[in-house]
Motif scaffolding. Structure first.
Motif, PDB file in Angstrom:
ATOM      1  N   ILE A 108       0.832  -1.203   0.000  1.00  0.00           N
ATOM      2  CA  ILE A 108       0.000   0.000   0.000  1.00  0.00           C
ATOM      3  C   ILE A 108       0.866   1.253   0.000  1.00  0.00           C
ATOM      4  N   ALA A 109       2.035   1.191   0.649  1.00  0.00           N
ATOM      5  CA  ALA A 109       2.944   2.344   0.622  1.00  0.00           C
ATOM      6  C   ALA A 109       3.381   2.656  -0.798  1.00  0.00           C
ATOM      7  N   SER A 110       3.684   1.635  -1.573  1.00  0.00           N
ATOM      8  CA  SER A 110       4.079   1.851  -2.962  1.00  0.00           C
ATOM      9  C   SER A 110       2.939   2.435  -3.775  1.00  0.00           C
ATOM     10  N   LEU A 111       1.746   1.905  -3.558  1.00  0.00           N
ATOM     11  CA  LEU A 111       0.576   2.404  -4.279  1.00  0.00           C
ATOM     12  C   LEU A 111       0.315   3.871  -3.937  1.00  0.00           C
ATOM     13  N   PHE A 112       0.307   4.177  -2.649  1.00  0.00           N
ATOM     14  CA  PHE A 112       0.034   5.551  -2.233  1.00  0.00           C
ATOM     15  C   PHE A 112       1.191   6.485  -2.598  1.00  0.00           C
ATOM     16  N   GLY A 113       2.419   5.957  -2.557  1.00  0.00           N
ATOM     17  CA  GLY A 113       3.568   6.773  -2.948  1.00  0.00           C
ATOM     18  C   GLY A 113       3.470   7.230  -4.390  1.00  0.00           C
ATOM     19  N   LEU A 114       3.097   6.300  -5.277  1.00  0.00           N
ATOM     20  CA  LEU A 114       2.905   6.662  -6.686  1.00  0.00           C
ATOM     21  C   LEU A 114       1.823   7.730  -6.826  1.00  0.00           C
ATOM     22  N   ARG A 115       0.742   7.531  -6.094  1.00  0.00           N
ATOM     23  CA  ARG A 115      -0.392   8.468  -6.194  1.00  0.00           C
ATOM     24  C   ARG A 115      -0.015   9.842  -5.655  1.00  0.00           C
ATOM     25  N   LEU A 116       0.699   9.913  -4.533  1.00  0.00           N
ATOM     26  CA  LEU A 116       1.080  11.203  -3.961  1.00  0.00           C
ATOM     27  C   LEU A 116       2.070  11.940  -4.846  1.00  0.00           C
ATOM     28  N   MET A 117       2.960  11.194  -5.490  1.00  0.00           N
ATOM     29  CA  MET A 117       3.912  11.825  -6.407  1.00  0.00           C
ATOM     30  C   MET A 117       3.189  12.391  -7.620  1.00  0.00           C
ATOM     31  N   GLU A 118       2.141  11.681  -8.088  1.00  0.00           N
ATOM     32  CA  GLU A 118       1.338  12.208  -9.193  1.00  0.00           C
ATOM     33  C   GLU A 118       0.610  13.490  -8.783  1.00  0.00           C
ATOM     34  N   GLU A 119       0.152  13.519  -7.538  1.00  0.00           N
ATOM     35  CA  GLU A 119      -0.550  14.700  -7.032  1.00  0.00           C
ATOM     36  C   GLU A 119       0.418  15.801  -6.602  1.00  0.00           C
ATOM     37  N   GLU A 120       1.727  15.509  -6.679  1.00  0.00           N
ATOM     38  CA  GLU A 120       2.777  16.459  -6.300  1.00  0.00           C
ATOM     39  C   GLU A 120       2.633  16.912  -4.846  1.00  0.00           C
ATOM     40  N   VAL A 121       2.250  15.962  -3.989  1.00  0.00           N
ATOM     41  CA  VAL A 121       2.179  16.243  -2.554  1.00  0.00           C
ATOM     42  C   VAL A 121       3.598  16.288  -2.004  1.00  0.00           C
ATOM     43  N   ILE A 122       3.945  17.333  -1.294  1.00  0.00           N
ATOM     44  CA  ILE A 122       5.299  17.505  -0.760  1.00  0.00           C
ATOM     45  C   ILE A 122       5.613  16.376   0.226  1.00  0.00           C
ATOM     46  N   GLY A 123       6.733  15.726   0.017  1.00  0.00           N
ATOM     47  CA  GLY A 123       7.145  14.617   0.866  1.00  0.00           C
ATOM     48  C   GLY A 123       6.599  13.278   0.423  1.00  0.00           C
ATOM     49  N   GLY A 124       5.765  13.249  -0.620  1.00  0.00           N
ATOM     50  CA  GLY A 124       5.181  11.997  -1.087  1.00  0.00           C
ATOM     51  C   GLY A 124       6.216  11.028  -1.622  1.00  0.00           C
ATOM     52  N   ASP A 125       7.328  11.554  -2.155  1.00  0.00           N
ATOM     53  CA  ASP A 125       8.370  10.679  -2.709  1.00  0.00           C
ATOM     54  C   ASP A 125       9.138   9.939  -1.615  1.00  0.00           C
ATOM     55  N   MET A 126       8.989  10.370  -0.357  1.00  0.00           N
ATOM     56  CA  MET A 126       9.690   9.702   0.735  1.00  0.00           C
ATOM     57  C   MET A 126       8.901   8.541   1.323  1.00  0.00           C
ATOM     58  N   LEU A 127       7.600   8.488   1.042  1.00  0.00           N
ATOM     59  CA  LEU A 127       6.742   7.507   1.701  1.00  0.00           C
ATOM     60  C   LEU A 127       7.174   6.069   1.408  1.00  0.00           C
ATOM     61  N   THR A 128       7.333   5.750   0.132  1.00  0.00           N
ATOM     62  CA  THR A 128       7.665   4.370  -0.239  1.00  0.00           C
ATOM     63  C   THR A 128       9.009   3.915   0.318  1.00  0.00           C
ATOM     64  N   PRO A 129      10.107   4.648   0.082  1.00  0.00           N
ATOM     65  CA  PRO A 129      11.386   4.180   0.636  1.00  0.00           C
ATOM     66  C   PRO A 129      11.403   4.124   2.161  1.00  0.00           C
ATOM     67  N   LEU A 130      10.696   5.020   2.837  1.00  0.00           N
ATOM     68  CA  LEU A 130      10.645   4.985   4.294  1.00  0.00           C
ATOM     69  C   LEU A 130       9.979   3.700   4.802  1.00  0.00           C
ATOM     70  N   VAL A 131       8.814   3.378   4.220  1.00  0.00           N
ATOM     71  CA  VAL A 131       8.106   2.171   4.647  1.00  0.00           C
ATOM     72  C   VAL A 131       8.911   0.924   4.291  1.00  0.00           C
ATOM     73  N   PHE A 132       9.545   0.912   3.111  1.00  0.00           N
ATOM     74  CA  PHE A 132      10.380  -0.227   2.737  1.00  0.00           C
ATOM     75  C   PHE A 132      11.545  -0.388   3.716  1.00  0.00           C
ATOM     76  N   MET A 133      12.093   0.716   4.196  1.00  0.00           N
ATOM     77  CA  MET A 133      13.170   0.650   5.177  1.00  0.00           C
ATOM     78  C   MET A 133      12.668   0.015   6.476  1.00  0.00           C
ATOM     79  N   ILE A 134      11.485   0.417   6.931  1.00  0.00           N
ATOM     80  CA  ILE A 134      10.912  -0.164   8.144  1.00  0.00           C
ATOM     81  C   ILE A 134      10.638  -1.652   7.945  1.00  0.00           C
ATOM     82  N   VAL A 135      10.072  -2.005   6.783  1.00  0.00           N
ATOM     83  CA  VAL A 135       9.745  -3.405   6.497  1.00  0.00           C
ATOM     84  C   VAL A 135      11.006  -4.263   6.486  1.00  0.00           C
ATOM     85  N   MET A 136      11.985  -3.874   5.687  1.00  0.00           N
ATOM     86  CA  MET A 136      13.205  -4.670   5.570  1.00  0.00           C
ATOM     87  C   MET A 136      13.971  -4.723   6.885  1.00  0.00           C
ATOM     88  N   GLY A 137      14.039  -3.603   7.563  1.00  0.00           N
ATOM     89  CA  GLY A 137      14.782  -3.550   8.817  1.00  0.00           C
ATOM     90  C   GLY A 137      14.174  -4.427   9.890  1.00  0.00           C
TER      91      GLY A 137
END
Length: 557
Positions: free
Chosen positions: A359-388
């Protein structure tokens, strides 16, 4: 064509590696995705080996335009529908107050403190910060299960972790979906306006109403046999996709909520073919997850990885794992029967899973399309939490469990294959003498009878079902095959000896074995060398009671 085939091959290979190494599948999937994606670009002239989004300038990539977004949306919808099917109301009522508080109070603590931590440590907006917090609520059974199977935990600790993972998955997804809908429903990039609140309420109304009526409509069609059996699984899949698209078309971004609600309601109705639908959806989910996470990991760019390669991101990870998770667990388990060490271990084991990353990847793509500030950080941040968290828990859970003393001293539970009259009578006697007993049978009638007599019973076909995934059997060390079918008894002893027969596997004599000499027989037959299923059935019919005879030595046998 080569890229598409490679994704499927690599995805199933990652699932196989996960099975062999007993680690959550999400770990090898994400690692392979990063290798063929952003990491490969370093050694391939800046071009990824697998590029999920088509680039017309280089004529390289798989999905043109917004096709990747649509594929991810539909795939996540199917996965969430399957997750909703597994959420049973009766299980929620029976798991105990500690688990109820863990998925309510614990989720609230993670959501509030996680959002504040992300905002003040990273400086992201409150909208993105709390969306991140909603995503990291979930743990998920797909990441908990391999850890529990690999660590012989005490029953109450395993039960808490198991049910938290199952129950919190759709709850966390629902929270994340609702926060995301509130963000994108606002005017001017997600501002919290009256219009945003109105759109949010519409999404909730459509999601719950569409999900409710779709679930009951499908239930009636199955119950009235309006769908042929051979089309049932694919018809259900088509209906889920149809409802998702119709809901999303009527009110944008309501599809995920709709299918979650549909799955939860359908899973709690008495659907005649529900288990068959679940099997199909589980297989489909494995394939979709395998494809999805290689695509999503590969879609992360080097620039996004560099965004989280700083002390602020690592600090956020430490706060989530070592402060927020323990605080949530301790507040949730106050005045419970869990010991302090058991609470500490539950605090340590909190790996985030597939729903969070997907869902982070899905929402990250959507926020980047909407040009929401900080949206590009959502996916890598959640992936970092998941992998870690997955890597940390998978590598340290056994050692930490032993250090805290929350492992089983020995597995002395008994599994009966066969809930017939013989199995139920002996099982009741053993239970009355404080032995842990579970019965498994393919007959729902036998299982219902066992449960009516106060016994733990599981309805399953041992040829099709993998009982090693049943958390209720974690403390089983003896296996007794007592069905009327000799082949089933032998198969059960051979198949499950390693999982449930570490202290011994036993079965009834076959009619053929009764003709052999005692010296030629294996030393794992039950009770007698001269009696088979028919003999015992006749005895139990005439004398339905277990009598105790004191034995002083082996010579008395």
């Amino acid at each position: 064509m080569l890229e598409l085939a490679s994704i499927i091959i690599l995805g199933i290979f990652a699932q196989y590696i996960a099975w062999r190494t007993r680690v959550p599948a999400i770990l090898p999937l994400i690692l392979i995705g990063l290798l063929v994606g952003p990491i490969s670009a370093i050694y391939n002239g800046g071009e990824k080996w697998i590029e999920p989004i088509f680039n017309p300038e280089t004529n390289h990539g798989l999905f043109p335009g917004r096709s990747l977004f649509y594929f991810v949306s539909l795939a996540i919808g199917i996965i969430l529908f399957e997750g909703g099917l597994t959420l049973k109301r009766k299980e929620l009522e029976g798991v105990g107050p500690a688990i109820i508080r863990l998925i309510t109070v614990g989720s609230l603590v993670t959501f509030v403190l996680g959002g504040l931590a992300a905002h003040f440590i990273l400086g992201t907006s409150y909208q993105v910060s709390f969306l991140f917090a909603g995503l990291i609520i979930v743990t998920g059974p797909t990441v908990i299960a391999p850890i529990l199977r690999n660590v012989p935990l005490k029953r109450n600790v395993a039960a808490v972790l198991k049910w938290e993972g199952i129950l919190i998955d759709p709850i966390g997804a629902l929270v994340a979906v609702l926060v995301f809908e509130f963000i994108v429903s606002g005017e001017g990039g997600g501002q919290f306006t009256v219009h945003a609140l109105g759109q949010f309420l519409k999404i909730v109304a459509i999601g719950f109403s569409f999900g409710y009526f779709a679930a009951h409509g499908l239930y009636q069609m199955i119950k009235r046999e309006l769908v042929p059996h051979y089309l049932l699984n694919v018809f259900t899949l088509a209906l889920v996709l149809f409802i998702f698209v119709m809901s999303d078309t009527l009110i944008h971004e309501s599809g995920l909520l709709t299918v979650v609600v549909m799955g939860v309601i359908l899973g709690n109705l008495d659907v005649p073919e529900l288990k068959e639908i679940l099997y199909f959806k589980e297989s489909l989910s494995v394939l979709l997850i395998s494809i999805l996470f290689i695509l999503l990991s590969a879609n992360i760019s080097l620039a996004q990885l560099q965004l989280i390669n700083n002390w602020q991101s690592y600090t956020l990870f430490a706060v989530v794992v070592f402060a927020i998770r323990p605080l949530g667990v301790l507040l949730s388990t106050r005045n419970s029967e869990l010991s302090f060490n058991e609470k500490m271990f539950i605090s340590w084991v909190g790996p985030r899973g597939i729903v969070a990353a997907g869902i982070a990847s899905l929402f990250g793509l959507r926020l980047m399309e909407e040009e929401v500030i900080g949206g590009d950080m959502l996916t890598p941040l959640v992936f970092m939490i998941v992998m870690g968290t997955v890597l940390l828990n998978a590598t340290t859970a056994r050692a930490v469990a032993r250090l805290l003393g929350v492992t089983l001293d020995k597995s002395d539970g008994i599994l009966f294959v066969g809930a017939n009259d013989i199995g139920r009578l002996i099982a009741k006697y053993l239970k009355a003498n404080n032995r842990r007993v579970v019965l498994v049978d393919n007959s729902q009638r036998n299982v219902d009878r066992a449960r009516a007599e106060g016994l733990d019973a599981i309805q399953a076909n041992i040829y099709n079902d993998d009982l090693s995934h049943e958390f209720d059997l974690l403390d089983v060390g003896y296996l007794i095959a007592i069905t009327g079918n000799s082949d089933v008894n032998q198969y059960a002893c051979d198949k499950f000896a390693d999982d449930f027969g570490e202290n011994g596997t036993f079965r009834l004599m076959t009619p053929e074995e009764m003709k052999l000499n005692k010296a030629d027989l294996l030393n794992r037959n039950l009770f007698s060398w001269n009696d088979d299923f028919i003999n015992y059935s006749e005895v139990i019919r005439d004398f339905p009671k277990v009598n105790e005879v004191e034995v002083a030595s082996k010579e008395d046998f």
